[in-house]
Design a protein around this motif. Structure first.
Motif, PDB file in Angstrom:
ATOM      1  N   GLY A 276       0.798  -1.219   0.000  1.00 34.22           N
ATOM      2  CA  GLY A 276       0.000   0.000   0.000  1.00 34.22           C
ATOM      3  C   GLY A 276       0.830   1.269   0.000  1.00 34.22           C
ATOM      4  O   GLY A 276       0.304   2.369   0.220  1.00 34.22           O
ATOM      5  N   LEU A 277       2.120   1.139  -0.279  1.00 36.52           N
ATOM      6  CA  LEU A 277       2.989   2.310  -0.261  1.00 36.52           C
ATOM      7  C   LEU A 277       2.942   3.116  -1.550  1.00 36.52           C
ATOM      8  O   LEU A 277       3.624   4.133  -1.675  1.00 36.52           O
ATOM      9  CB  LEU A 277       4.435   1.874   0.031  1.00 36.52           C
ATOM     10  N   ASP A 278       2.145   2.668  -2.507  1.00 36.59           N
ATOM     11  CA  ASP A 278       1.928   3.442  -3.729  1.00 36.59           C
ATOM     12  C   ASP A 278       0.722   4.375  -3.595  1.00 36.59           C
ATOM     13  O   ASP A 278       0.453   5.169  -4.488  1.00 36.59           O
ATOM     14  CB  ASP A 278       1.716   2.510  -4.920  1.00 36.59           C
ATOM     15  N   ARG A 279       0.024   4.306  -2.484  1.00 36.73           N
ATOM     16  CA  ARG A 279      -1.201   5.094  -2.310  1.00 36.73           C
ATOM     17  C   ARG A 279      -0.878   6.572  -2.142  1.00 36.73           C
ATOM     18  O   ARG A 279       0.148   6.944  -1.572  1.00 36.73           O
ATOM     19  CB  ARG A 279      -1.981   4.592  -1.096  1.00 36.73           C
ATOM     20  N   THR A 280      -1.773   7.412  -2.640  1.00 34.67           N
ATOM     21  CA  THR A 280      -1.600   8.860  -2.495  1.00 34.67           C
ATOM     22  C   THR A 280      -2.469   9.442  -1.380  1.00 34.67           C
ATOM     23  O   THR A 280      -2.201  10.545  -0.911  1.00 34.67           O
ATOM     24  CB  THR A 280      -1.946   9.580  -3.812  1.00 34.67           C
ATOM     25  N   ALA A 287       3.601  10.703  15.223  1.00 31.53           N
ATOM     26  CA  ALA A 287       4.642  11.713  15.040  1.00 31.53           C
ATOM     27  C   ALA A 287       5.677  11.569  16.147  1.00 31.53           C
ATOM     28  O   ALA A 287       5.431  10.946  17.181  1.00 31.53           O
ATOM     29  CB  ALA A 287       4.033  13.113  15.049  1.00 31.53           C
ATOM     30  N   GLY A 288       6.861  12.159  15.915  1.00 29.92           N
ATOM     31  CA  GLY A 288       7.955  11.996  16.852  1.00 29.92           C
ATOM     32  C   GLY A 288       7.685  12.556  18.226  1.00 29.92           C
ATOM     33  O   GLY A 288       8.266  12.125  19.215  1.00 29.92           O
ATOM     34  N   THR A 289       6.787  13.503  18.352  1.00 33.05           N
ATOM     35  CA  THR A 289       6.500  14.143  19.641  1.00 33.05           C
ATOM     36  C   THR A 289       5.445  13.386  20.437  1.00 33.05           C
ATOM     37  O   THR A 289       5.049  13.827  21.520  1.00 33.05           O
ATOM     38  CB  THR A 289       6.000  15.572  19.403  1.00 33.05           C
ATOM     39  N   GLY A 290       4.994  12.272  19.920  1.00 34.32           N
ATOM     40  CA  GLY A 290       3.963  11.511  20.608  1.00 34.32           C
ATOM     41  C   GLY A 290       2.579  11.762  20.066  1.00 34.32           C
ATOM     42  O   GLY A 290       1.631  11.053  20.416  1.00 34.32           O
ATOM     43  N   GLY A 291       2.419  12.752  19.195  1.00 31.48           N
ATOM     44  CA  GLY A 291       1.137  13.024  18.569  1.00 31.48           C
ATOM     45  C   GLY A 291       0.979  12.225  17.279  1.00 31.48           C
ATOM     46  O   GLY A 291       1.598  11.179  17.083  1.00 31.48           O
ATOM     47  N   HIS A 292       0.140  12.718  16.387  1.00 27.64           N
ATOM     48  CA  HIS A 292      -0.095  12.060  15.111  1.00 27.64           C
ATOM     49  C   HIS A 292      -0.068  13.088  13.991  1.00 27.64           C
ATOM     50  O   HIS A 292      -0.273  14.283  14.211  1.00 27.64           O
ATOM     51  CB  HIS A 292      -1.452  11.336  15.109  1.00 27.64           C
ATOM     52  N   CYS A 293       0.198  12.611  12.796  1.00 24.86           N
ATOM     53  CA  CYS A 293       0.124  13.457  11.607  1.00 24.86           C
ATOM     54  C   CYS A 293      -0.354  12.602  10.446  1.00 24.86           C
ATOM     55  O   CYS A 293      -0.405  11.367  10.543  1.00 24.86           O
ATOM     56  CB  CYS A 293       1.481  14.093  11.293  1.00 24.86           C
ATOM     57  N   GLU A 294      -0.732  13.248   9.361  1.00 26.05           N
ATOM     58  CA  GLU A 294      -1.184  12.538   8.167  1.00 26.05           C
ATOM     59  C   GLU A 294      -0.172  12.708   7.051  1.00 26.05           C
ATOM     60  O   GLU A 294       0.273  13.841   6.784  1.00 26.05           O
ATOM     61  CB  GLU A 294      -2.558  13.051   7.727  1.00 26.05           C
ATOM     62  N   SER A 296       1.089  11.031   2.985  1.00 26.63           N
ATOM     63  CA  SER A 296       0.812  10.175   1.843  1.00 26.63           C
ATOM     64  C   SER A 296       1.917   9.128   1.750  1.00 26.63           C
ATOM     65  O   SER A 296       3.104   9.477   1.716  1.00 26.63           O
ATOM     66  CB  SER A 296       0.779  11.009   0.558  1.00 26.63           C
ATOM     67  N   PRO A 297       1.594   7.823   1.724  1.00 29.13           N
ATOM     68  CA  PRO A 297       2.635   6.793   1.624  1.00 29.13           C
ATOM     69  C   PRO A 297       3.545   6.998   0.420  1.00 29.13           C
ATOM     70  O   PRO A 297       4.770   6.803   0.520  1.00 29.13           O
ATOM     71  CB  PRO A 297       1.833   5.496   1.505  1.00 29.13           C
ATOM     72  N   ARG A 298       2.972   7.402  -0.711  1.00 26.64           N
ATOM     73  CA  ARG A 298       3.809   7.584  -1.897  1.00 26.64           C
ATOM     74  C   ARG A 298       4.780   8.747  -1.712  1.00 26.64           C
ATOM     75  O   ARG A 298       5.930   8.678  -2.165  1.00 26.64           O
ATOM     76  CB  ARG A 298       2.963   7.805  -3.149  1.00 26.64           C
ATOM     77  N   ASP A 299       4.337   9.806  -1.048  1.00 28.88           N
ATOM     78  CA  ASP A 299       5.233  10.926  -0.776  1.00 28.88           C
ATOM     79  C   ASP A 299       6.404  10.488   0.103  1.00 28.88           C
ATOM     80  O   ASP A 299       7.533  10.968  -0.059  1.00 28.88           O
ATOM     81  CB  ASP A 299       4.474  12.067  -0.089  1.00 28.88           C
ATOM     82  N   VAL A 300       6.141   9.575   1.055  1.00 27.00           N
ATOM     83  CA  VAL A 300       7.207   9.083   1.921  1.00 27.00           C
ATOM     84  C   VAL A 300       8.230   8.288   1.104  1.00 27.00           C
ATOM     85  O   VAL A 300       9.443   8.467   1.263  1.00 27.00           O
ATOM     86  CB  VAL A 300       6.630   8.217   3.065  1.00 27.00           C
ATOM     87  N   VAL A 301       7.746   7.416   0.230  1.00 29.46           N
ATOM     88  CA  VAL A 301       8.661   6.631  -0.606  1.00 29.46           C
ATOM     89  C   VAL A 301       9.545   7.560  -1.436  1.00 29.46           C
ATOM     90  O   VAL A 301      10.770   7.382  -1.519  1.00 29.46           O
ATOM     91  CB  VAL A 301       7.870   5.674  -1.532  1.00 29.46           C
ATOM     92  N   ALA A 302       8.936   8.580  -2.048  1.00 28.35           N
ATOM     93  CA  ALA A 302       9.708   9.517  -2.864  1.00 28.35           C
ATOM     94  C   ALA A 302      10.722  10.284  -2.019  1.00 28.35           C
ATOM     95  O   ALA A 302      11.837  10.565  -2.470  1.00 28.35           O
ATOM     96  CB  ALA A 302       8.765  10.486  -3.571  1.00 28.35           C
ATOM     97  N   ALA A 303      10.343  10.593  -0.772  1.00 25.02           N
ATOM     98  CA  ALA A 303      11.220  11.403   0.077  1.00 25.02           C
ATOM     99  C   ALA A 303      12.436  10.638   0.563  1.00 25.02           C
ATOM    100  O   ALA A 303      13.505  11.224   0.768  1.00 25.02           O
ATOM    101  CB  ALA A 303      10.426  11.937   1.271  1.00 25.02           C
ATOM    102  N   VAL A 304      12.323   9.319   0.765  1.00 26.16           N
ATOM    103  CA  VAL A 304      13.452   8.563   1.320  1.00 26.16           C
ATOM    104  C   VAL A 304      14.434   8.110   0.246  1.00 26.16           C
ATOM    105  O   VAL A 304      15.550   7.703   0.565  1.00 26.16           O
ATOM    106  CB  VAL A 304      12.970   7.338   2.127  1.00 26.16           C
TER     107      VAL A 304
END
Length: 414
Positions: A276-280, A287-294, A296-304
């Protein structure tokens, strides 16, 4: 009218566009705009005619405002096609002409994605053709290398080489390698991973006997022998704009696009899809601070993955874009011809400081803009490269120092 260009996107292709355009004199100014203004400023260092700005490519109003502020005559879209429609509409609203290298996105058929088309690539843009015509403005869509140069080749083949065309088959392959500091080969796509996932995992479209239909991803594998030392590469069907553009202006019984992806790349794409990492669509994550964020899996793949603009110094090999045409020649005999453009990464890095895949993409809209500036090409509405005379384009490609080639294969006429 003096040409003033708004270049939206200062990534790999946008930066290469600027480097190529810096050597030409057909325009007055180029404003390079990006969401990261520092990146735009770096690309604008190439030439005193360049300026930089920040733009929100998702906002039609932001694009239109920049156009008006800088008296822009032509908007060059060099960002991922997810932003096409705001940029396309913003240019029209501001009374500017428009070019892109990839068209508005498709949506698979909801019930039969692997046999029927849903919303096709470019449908949203072609739906606005009358509006562009009435405004007396031109949207030249699909004017990269593929689509773009391959479509120019289709026009050239129809006008000068063939009396009847059986198949227009875009075939794209390379022998590129990217290595790390220890010379180990690494996975590093040479083009936008976001766009690559989009076109490779969507149902490919084929034009056959007067209609479009779809097929499963990676279908109809074939080994194609690429020129200039690249050699045989297995190619598979991939969704691409040529299949949606060429039949609108060039008569052919069949139109296909096949890409030499390689087994490793295909397997990676299949795994991304399975996970499901191709999903937009954004997903909620911690999130790193203990909260949450939204995100896009595809944006993450492109970013790494490595930025395609940064891998040039670690890449070796050549890339080939071309069109394989079969049918009947002007002499009435069976004919098979491959029209192609090969670019060596060592040459583009040495001459321009940009890797070969983004450079090969960027040179074509620069040439198209020069033809529009000199009135050799002109038109209104939403048009593809096939709507224009191919010969001036191919001559300019050679003038830019990057000649194209033609290979005629023996055909059994019996």
């Amino acid at each position: 009218m003096t040409m003033r260009i708004l270049l939206i996107g200062a990534g790999g292709v946008g930066s290469a566009f600027a480097a190529i355009a810096a050597r030409r004199d057909f325009y007055e100014a180029i404003v390079i705009a990006d969401y990261d203004e520092a990146r735009a400023a770096r690309a604008a260092e190439d030439d005193p005619r360049f300026a930089s700005a920040r733009v929100d490519a998702s906002s039609e109003a932001s694009v239109a405002e920049l156009c008006r502020t800088h008296a822009i005559t032509h908007v060059m879209n060099a960002v991922d096609p997810v932003f096409n429609m705001p940029i396309f509409s913003g240019a029209l609203d501001a009374g500017a002409d428009y070019l892109d290298m990839a068209m508005s996105l498709s949506q698979p058929h909801p019930e039969a994605p692997y046999s029927k088309t849903g919303v096709k690539l470019g449908d949203e843009q072609f739906a606005a053709a009358v509006e562009w015509e009435q405004a007396g403005r031109l949207a030249l869509v699909g004017m990269g290398v593929e689509p773009g140069l391959s479509d120019v080749f289709a026009r050239y083949a129809a006008d000068h080489l063939f009396s009847e065309i059986d198949e227009l088959g875009t075939r794209d392959g390379a022998n590129l390698r990217v290595t790390d500091e220890e010379d180990n080969e690494v996975f590093a796509p040479s083009f936008s991973m976001w766009t690559t996932i989009e076109e490779c995992l969507n149902p490919p479209v084929i034009w056959q006997d007067g209609e479009w239909h779809t097929t499963p991803p990676f279908s109809e594998p074939e080994v194609f022998d690429f020129p200039e030392g690249i050699g045989p590469v297995e190619c598979v069907n991939v969704e691409h704009e040529e299949v949606l553009l060429m039949p609108r202006w060039v008569d052919a019984k069949r139109v296909t696009f096949k890409y030499g992806l390689g087994d490793e790349f295909i397997n990676i794409l299949k795994v991304l899809h399975t996970l499901g990492l191709d999903r937009t669509e954004p997903v909620r994550v911690k999130a790193g601070t203990g909260g949450h964020c939204e995100v896009s899996p595809r944006d993450v793949v492109a970013a790494v993955l490595p930025d395609p603009a940064s891998i040039g110094p670690r890449m070796v090999g050549k890339t080939c874009a071309g069109l394989w045409v079969t049918g009947t020649g002007k002499d009435g005999e069976p004919r098979s011809t491959y029209l192609y453009h090969v670019v060596d990464n060592e040459w583009t890095m040495r001459e321009y400081g940009h890797q070969c895949v983004v450079w090969q993409t960027a040179i074509n809209p620069v040439i198209a803009l020069e033809l529009l500036a000199t009135k050799v090409w002109s038109g209104t509405g939403v048009l593809g490269p096939e709507a224009f005379d191919a010969v001036p384009f191919l001559r300019l490609l050679e003038d830019y120092g990057s000649p194209w080639g033609q290979r005629d294969d023996e055909v059994d006429g019996g």
